[in-house]
Design a protein around this motif. Structure first.
Motif, short mmCIF file in Angstrom:
data_model
loop_
_atom_site.label_atom_id
_atom_site.label_comp_id
_atom_site.label_asym_id
_atom_site.label_seq_id
_atom_site.Cartn_x
_atom_site.Cartn_y
_atom_site.Cartn_z
N HIS A 190 22.05 22.11 25.46
CA HIS A 190 21.14 21.68 24.39
C HIS A 190 20.28 22.84 23.89
O HIS A 190 20.06 22.99 22.69
N LEU A 191 19.81 23.68 24.82
CA LEU A 191 18.99 24.82 24.43
C LEU A 191 19.79 25.84 23.63
O LEU A 191 19.26 26.48 22.71
N LEU A 192 21.07 25.98 23.95
CA LEU A 192 21.93 26.86 23.15
C LEU A 192 22.04 26.37 21.72
O LEU A 192 21.99 27.17 20.77
N PHE A 193 22.17 25.06 21.56
CA PHE A 193 22.23 24.50 20.20
C PHE A 193 20.91 24.68 19.47
O PHE A 193 20.89 24.94 18.27
N VAL A 194 19.80 24.54 20.20
CA VAL A 194 18.49 24.78 19.58
C VAL A 194 18.39 26.22 19.10
O VAL A 194 17.99 26.50 17.97
N ALA A 195 18.78 27.17 19.98
CA ALA A 195 18.72 28.59 19.63
C ALA A 195 19.62 28.89 18.43
O ALA A 195 19.25 29.67 17.54
N LYS A 196 20.81 28.28 18.41
CA LYS A 196 21.74 28.53 17.30
C LYS A 196 21.17 28.01 16.00
O LYS A 196 21.30 28.66 14.94
N ASN A 197 20.53 26.86 16.04
CA ASN A 197 19.94 26.31 14.81
C ASN A 197 18.76 27.16 14.34
O ASN A 197 18.56 27.33 13.13
N LEU A 198 17.99 27.71 15.27
CA LEU A 198 16.93 28.64 14.88
C LEU A 198 17.52 29.87 14.21
O LEU A 198 17.00 30.36 13.19
N GLU A 199 18.61 30.37 14.78
CA GLU A 199 19.26 31.56 14.19
C GLU A 199 19.79 31.24 12.79
O GLU A 199 19.69 32.07 11.88
N ARG A 200 20.29 30.03 12.61
CA ARG A 200 20.78 29.64 11.28
C ARG A 200 19.65 29.51 10.28
O ARG A 200 19.81 29.87 9.11
N ILE A 201 18.50 29.00 10.73
CA ILE A 201 17.34 28.94 9.84
C ILE A 201 16.98 30.35 9.39
O ILE A 201 16.69 30.59 8.21
N GLY A 202 17.02 31.30 10.33
CA GLY A 202 16.77 32.69 9.97
C GLY A 202 17.77 33.21 8.94
O GLY A 202 17.39 33.92 8.00
N ASP A 203 19.03 32.85 9.11
CA ASP A 203 20.06 33.29 8.15
C ASP A 203 19.83 32.69 6.76
O ASP A 203 19.98 33.38 5.75
N HIS A 204 19.47 31.42 6.71
CA HIS A 204 19.22 30.79 5.41
C HIS A 204 17.98 31.39 4.75
O HIS A 204 17.95 31.57 3.52
N ALA A 205 16.97 31.72 5.56
CA ALA A 205 15.78 32.38 5.00
C ALA A 205 16.17 33.74 4.41
O ALA A 205 15.68 34.13 3.35
N THR A 206 17.07 34.43 5.10
CA THR A 206 17.55 35.72 4.60
C THR A 206 18.31 35.54 3.28
O THR A 206 18.15 36.35 2.35
N ASN A 207 19.13 34.50 3.21
CA ASN A 207 19.84 34.21 1.95
C ASN A 207 18.85 34.01 0.81
O ASN A 207 19.05 34.51 -0.30
N ILE A 208 17.79 33.24 1.08
CA ILE A 208 16.79 32.98 0.05
C ILE A 208 16.15 34.29 -0.41
O ILE A 208 15.94 34.50 -1.61
N CYS A 209 15.85 35.16 0.55
CA CYS A 209 15.25 36.45 0.19
C CYS A 209 16.18 37.26 -0.71
O CYS A 209 15.72 37.95 -1.63
N GLU A 210 17.48 37.19 -0.46
CA GLU A 210 18.43 37.88 -1.32
C GLU A 210 18.39 37.32 -2.75
O GLU A 210 18.43 38.08 -3.73
N ARG A 211 18.29 35.99 -2.88
CA ARG A 211 18.21 35.36 -4.21
C ARG A 211 16.91 35.75 -4.92
O ARG A 211 16.90 36.03 -6.11
N VAL A 212 15.81 35.74 -4.15
CA VAL A 212 14.51 36.08 -4.74
C VAL A 212 14.53 37.51 -5.24
O VAL A 212 14.06 37.81 -6.35
#
Length: 235
Positions: A190-212
């Motif tokens: 379960h903690l691995l899935f939590v960590a992976k979802n946090l990492e994905r949030i970071g990736d999506h934030a990075t995508n947004i920064c690229e668009r901005v």
């Protein structure tokens, strides 16, 4: 077209652009709250926070649909050009990333309620550090988005490597705990899935920064973004 009609059309167009910015800003505020509450749910065993996160999902989804409809209208009827065109197209892509951040936060919150995570058999220092870093990067991403700040967007984009490195460290640590004691497999999974979802949030934030950055400058950040450790291998 009469002069007053032309002025009215321009004013209406500007109002629609402002409405588009408002929709994206509202989405940003909601997913930022979802992420904060999801992290609190895991860190503090906060059931109220965990239950609030999925309740915000329909609002985020509705704002995404409104954004998509307005973008289509602007492209079809207003034919935006140059910077306006970049902003309108970026808004469509940003709304998709924001919606996915909300989904990731919901996934984290739901796992926080699992009985296996009521007591942690392993050290949570790395996961909590990762959560704080992702939350801060997301906050700065929303700020860059609201202010159309290309330099702040680039700064957050560059900081994603630290999130990736923390994820890799967490992955290795949790796998080690599972190998040492089979009783750790359930909670560590379960903690691995939590960590992976946090990492994905970071990736999506990075995508947004690229668009901005692109919307503000007309330039595209390098295709290969900074990444850390074995995250390049798809973990």
């Amino acid at each position: 077209m009469m002069p007053h009609e032309s002025a009215h059309t321009v004013q209406s167009y500007e109002q629609e652009l402002e409405h588009l910015r408002s929709l994206i800003s509202q989405m940003g505020g909601l997913v930022e709250r979802q992420t904060a509450q999801a992290i609190a749910a895991v860190a503090d065993h906060d059931e109220v926070a965990a239950l609030e996160v999925p309740e915000l999902d329909p609002k985020v989804d509705d704002l995404e649909r409104q954004t998509e409809a307005l973008v289509i209208r602007l492209l079809a009827l207003r034919a935006p050009m140059a910077g306006d065109l970049r902003e309108v197209v970026a808004a469509l892509k940003i709304s998709g990333d924001l919606e996915r951040i909300g989904d990731c936060a919901t996934s984290i919150a739901r796992r926080a309620l699992r009985s296996e995570l009521l007591s942690y058999p392993v050290s949570m220092t790395g996961l909590f550090s990762m959560g704080r870093m992702v939350q801060e990067n997301l906050r700065r991403t929303i700020d860059a988005m609201d202010r159309r700040d290309s330099e702040l967007a680039r700064s957050v984009w560059q900081s994603d490597m630290a999130v990736d490195e923390l994820y890799v460290s967490m992955f290795r640590e949790l796998v080690t705990y599972m190998m040492e004691d089979p009783r750790n497999i359930g909670p560590c999974t379960h903690l691995l899935f939590v960590a992976k979802n946090l990492e994905r949030i970071g990736d999506h934030a990075t995508n947004i920064c690229e668009r901005v950055y692109y919307a503000a400058t007309g330039r595209i950040l390098p295709v290969m973004r900074p990444r850390g450790g074995i995250a390049d291998q798809g973990l």
